[in-house]
Design a protein around this motif. Structure first.
Motif, PDB file in Angstrom:
ATOM      1  N   ALA A 296       0.813  -1.216   0.000  1.00 28.09           N
ATOM      2  CA  ALA A 296       0.000   0.000   0.000  1.00 28.09           C
ATOM      3  C   ALA A 296       0.845   1.263   0.000  1.00 28.09           C
ATOM      4  O   ALA A 296       0.564   2.222  -0.724  1.00 28.09           O
ATOM      5  CB  ALA A 296      -0.940  -0.015   1.201  1.00 28.09           C
TER       6      ALA A 296
ATOM      7  N   THR B   3      -2.258   2.577  -7.792  1.00 25.16           N
ATOM      8  CA  THR B   3      -1.512   1.329  -7.847  1.00 25.16           C
ATOM      9  C   THR B   3      -0.632   1.280  -9.091  1.00 25.16           C
ATOM     10  O   THR B   3       0.490   0.769  -9.050  1.00 25.16           O
ATOM     11  CB  THR B   3      -2.472   0.130  -7.825  1.00 25.16           C
TER      12      THR B   3
ATOM     13  N   ASP C 208      -7.519   4.665  -5.857  1.00 27.14           N
ATOM     14  CA  ASP C 208      -8.190   4.607  -4.554  1.00 27.14           C
ATOM     15  C   ASP C 208      -8.397   6.057  -4.125  1.00 27.14           C
ATOM     16  O   ASP C 208      -7.474   6.712  -3.644  1.00 27.14           O
ATOM     17  CB  ASP C 208      -7.286   3.839  -3.595  1.00 27.14           C
TER      18      ASP C 208
ATOM     19  N   ARG D  59      -5.157  -2.398   1.481  1.00 28.98           N
ATOM     20  CA  ARG D  59      -4.712  -1.691   0.275  1.00 28.98           C
ATOM     21  C   ARG D  59      -3.441  -2.278  -0.333  1.00 28.98           C
ATOM     22  O   ARG D  59      -2.896  -1.709  -1.268  1.00 28.98           O
ATOM     23  CB  ARG D  59      -4.528  -0.214   0.546  1.00 28.98           C
TER      24      ARG D  59
END
Length: 237
Positions: free
Chosen positions: A8, A24, A46, A208
């Protein structure tokens, strides 16, 4: 089996005040040549958008775009005349095709909205633009739930896109194990942990974290805690 781990904290990040976003894969001002895409999966953002704020009208073309609401309410408007509010338990599926413009705004003046936006490369250029928003089937603990499928492969609770790609969610209990089997030989799967901690392919993954899995027909996911994960199966070529 081959695996690629994305923790994450290694994601691209930008905080614009009105928008707190993690990438990502390479996107906007974040670029990493090792993280441009995973097969046909091009973007996994996100996003948290502040109350009353959002993305003004902007264009897309030749991309399959899926938005998944996690918290709050996201107002969508587009050049085809669609105007809807997306909430948890629903998804938006948009084929940008030959071109579309749209906006995404926080529908609340007091609460943030949190959502995942995912782009998948289309199977062909020049599709007719389309938009759909639908209510998902209720999630069942420790059971895979398909939420996006190729055209003609789902039901009224499953969105479809112009690609041989599948999205599934899994709400997992601690110490419970579920097997995911690839729908198509040669595909890869990108597993993104939304909440909790899981073990996958001998790796411990937290909130995440993501892992890309290739060269296998399937894999096991075990809950180290109660957890929620998203699995995106895509062609790798």
């Amino acid at each position: 089996m081959n695996k690629t781990i994305h923790r994450a904290e290694t994601r691209g990040h930008a905080n614009h005040g009105w928008l707190d976003t993690h990438h990502t894969f390479s996107f906007a001002g974040y670029y990493d040549p090792r993280r441009v895409h995973f097969g046909a999966l091009r973007v996994l953002n996100d996003d948290t958008v502040a109350p009353g704020e959002g993305f003004g009208t902007h264009p897309h073309d030749n991309m399959e775009i899926v938005s998944i609401a996690l918290e709050g309410a996201l107002r969508h408007g587009d050049s085809m005349g669609n105007m809807q509010v997306l909430r948890p338990g629903e998804i938006q599926v948009m084929s940008a095709g030959t071109g579309i413009t749209h906006s995404e705004m926080n529908a609340s003046a007091t609460e943030p909205v949190k959502f995942l936006q995912i782009w998948v490369l289309t199977d062909a250029q020049g599709h007719t633009p389309r938009y759909n928003q639908l209510e998902l089937a209720p999630a069942r603990r420790n059971e895979l739930r398909t939420i996006v499928a190729p055209e003609g492969r789902g039901d009224e609770h499953v969105g479809w896109i112009h690609q041989d790609a599948w999205f599934s969610t899994l709400d997992l209990d601690k110490d419970h194990t579920v097997e995911y089997r690839m729908k198509t030989p040669g595909h890869g799967a990108y597993v993104f942990v939304i909440e909790g901690n899981v073990k996958l392919a001998d790796e411990e993954l937290g909130p995440r974290d993501g892992v890309g899995i290739t060269d296998t027909d399937g894999f096991l996911i075990k809950g180290d805690t109660d957890a929620r994960v998203l699995i995106i199966e895509v062609p790798m070529r």
